[in-house]
Design a protein around this motif. Sequence first.
Motif, PDB file in Angstrom:
ATOM      1  N   GLY A   1       0.814  -1.210   0.000  1.00 24.15           N
ATOM      2  CA  GLY A   1       0.000   0.000   0.000  1.00 24.15           C
ATOM      3  C   GLY A   1       0.847   1.258   0.000  1.00 24.15           C
ATOM      4  N   ALA A   2       1.935   1.246   0.768  1.00 24.19           N
ATOM      5  CA  ALA A   2       2.822   2.410   0.800  1.00 24.19           C
ATOM      6  C   ALA A   2       3.511   2.601  -0.554  1.00 24.19           C
ATOM      7  N   VAL A   3       3.917   1.521  -1.188  1.00 23.84           N
ATOM      8  CA  VAL A   3       4.546   1.618  -2.510  1.00 23.84           C
ATOM      9  C   VAL A   3       3.547   2.142  -3.537  1.00 23.84           C
ATOM     10  N   LEU A   4       2.309   1.667  -3.459  1.00 21.22           N
ATOM     11  CA  LEU A   4       1.276   2.168  -4.349  1.00 21.22           C
ATOM     12  C   LEU A   4       1.059   3.667  -4.134  1.00 21.22           C
TER      13      LEU A   4
ATOM     14  N   GLN B   1      -0.271  14.220 -11.775  1.00 22.83           N
ATOM     15  CA  GLN B   1      -0.286  15.424 -12.604  1.00 22.83           C
ATOM     16  C   GLN B   1      -1.095  16.523 -11.922  1.00 22.83           C
ATOM     17  N   ALA B   2      -2.006  16.109 -11.051  1.00 24.44           N
ATOM     18  CA  ALA B   2      -2.870  17.067 -10.371  1.00 24.44           C
ATOM     19  C   ALA B   2      -2.598  17.015  -8.868  1.00 24.44           C
ATOM     20  N   THR B   3      -2.938  18.093  -8.195  1.00 22.65           N
ATOM     21  CA  THR B   3      -2.716  18.187  -6.756  1.00 22.65           C
ATOM     22  C   THR B   3      -3.540  17.145  -6.001  1.00 22.65           C
ATOM     23  N   GLU B   4      -4.746  16.857  -6.484  1.00 24.16           N
ATOM     24  CA  GLU B   4      -5.596  15.891  -5.800  1.00 24.16           C
ATOM     25  C   GLU B   4      -4.962  14.502  -5.770  1.00 24.16           C
ATOM     26  N   HIS B   5      -4.299  14.138  -6.847  1.00 24.39           N
ATOM     27  CA  HIS B   5      -3.654  12.825  -6.898  1.00 24.39           C
ATOM     28  C   HIS B   5      -2.452  12.775  -5.961  1.00 24.39           C
TER      29      HIS B   5
ATOM     30  N   GLY C   1      -0.248  10.755  -0.887  1.00 23.23           N
ATOM     31  CA  GLY C   1       0.286  11.023   0.446  1.00 23.23           C
ATOM     32  C   GLY C   1      -0.584  10.438   1.541  1.00 23.23           C
ATOM     33  N   ALA C   2      -1.896  10.524   1.360  1.00 23.70           N
ATOM     34  CA  ALA C   2      -2.808   9.947   2.349  1.00 23.70           C
ATOM     35  C   ALA C   2      -2.666   8.427   2.396  1.00 23.70           C
ATOM     36  N   LEU C   3      -2.498   7.820   1.236  1.00 24.98           N
ATOM     37  CA  LEU C   3      -2.315   6.371   1.188  1.00 24.98           C
ATOM     38  C   LEU C   3      -1.005   5.960   1.856  1.00 24.98           C
ATOM     39  N   ILE C   4       0.026   6.725   1.653  1.00 28.45           N
ATOM     40  CA  ILE C   4       1.310   6.442   2.305  1.00 28.45           C
ATOM     41  C   ILE C   4       1.171   6.537   3.823  1.00 28.45           C
ATOM     42  N   LEU C   5       0.555   7.610   4.295  1.00 25.37           N
ATOM     43  CA  LEU C   5       0.410   7.793   5.742  1.00 25.37           C
ATOM     44  C   LEU C   5      -0.471   6.706   6.364  1.00 25.37           C
TER      45      LEU C   5
ATOM     46  N   LEU D   1       3.301   5.778  -3.089  1.00 25.81           N
ATOM     47  CA  LEU D   1       4.459   6.455  -3.685  1.00 25.81           C
ATOM     48  C   LEU D   1       4.316   6.555  -5.197  1.00 25.81           C
ATOM     49  N   LEU D   2       3.849   5.500  -5.826  1.00 29.92           N
ATOM     50  CA  LEU D   2       3.657   5.535  -7.274  1.00 29.92           C
ATOM     51  C   LEU D   2       2.601   6.567  -7.668  1.00 29.92           C
ATOM     52  N   ILE D   3       1.506   6.607  -6.931  1.00 32.56           N
ATOM     53  CA  ILE D   3       0.454   7.569  -7.238  1.00 32.56           C
ATOM     54  C   ILE D   3       0.961   8.989  -7.046  1.00 32.56           C
ATOM     55  N   ALA D   4       1.642   9.235  -5.936  1.00 34.92           N
ATOM     56  CA  ALA D   4       2.135  10.590  -5.655  1.00 34.92           C
ATOM     57  C   ALA D   4       3.244  10.984  -6.634  1.00 34.92           C
TER      58      ALA D   4
END
Length: 73
Positions: free
Chosen positions: A25-28, A37-41, A46-50, A30-33
């Motif tokens: 989940g943390a790696v995912l 391309q957008a601030t929401e992503h 970051g929320a997924l990492i935390l 990191l990949l998303i962040a």
Amino acid sequence: MNDAERLARTRYFTIVGVNMLTVAGAVLGLLIAGRAQATEHTILGGALILASLYAMAVVPRALARRWRTPKQP
């Protein structure tokens, strides 16, 4: 192998599996962040990492505490 050993092995693999899922989940996150391309992503990543780091710290410890061998009198 008796039932107690089988149960202990199953519980150990459950804790290890939870650790591996939270790392994934943390790696995912990191990949998303990282590819955002957008601030929401970026915020979502970051929320997924935390959340993954929190779960990595809390869930295995809670499972180990719940499954602890009771003290013998």
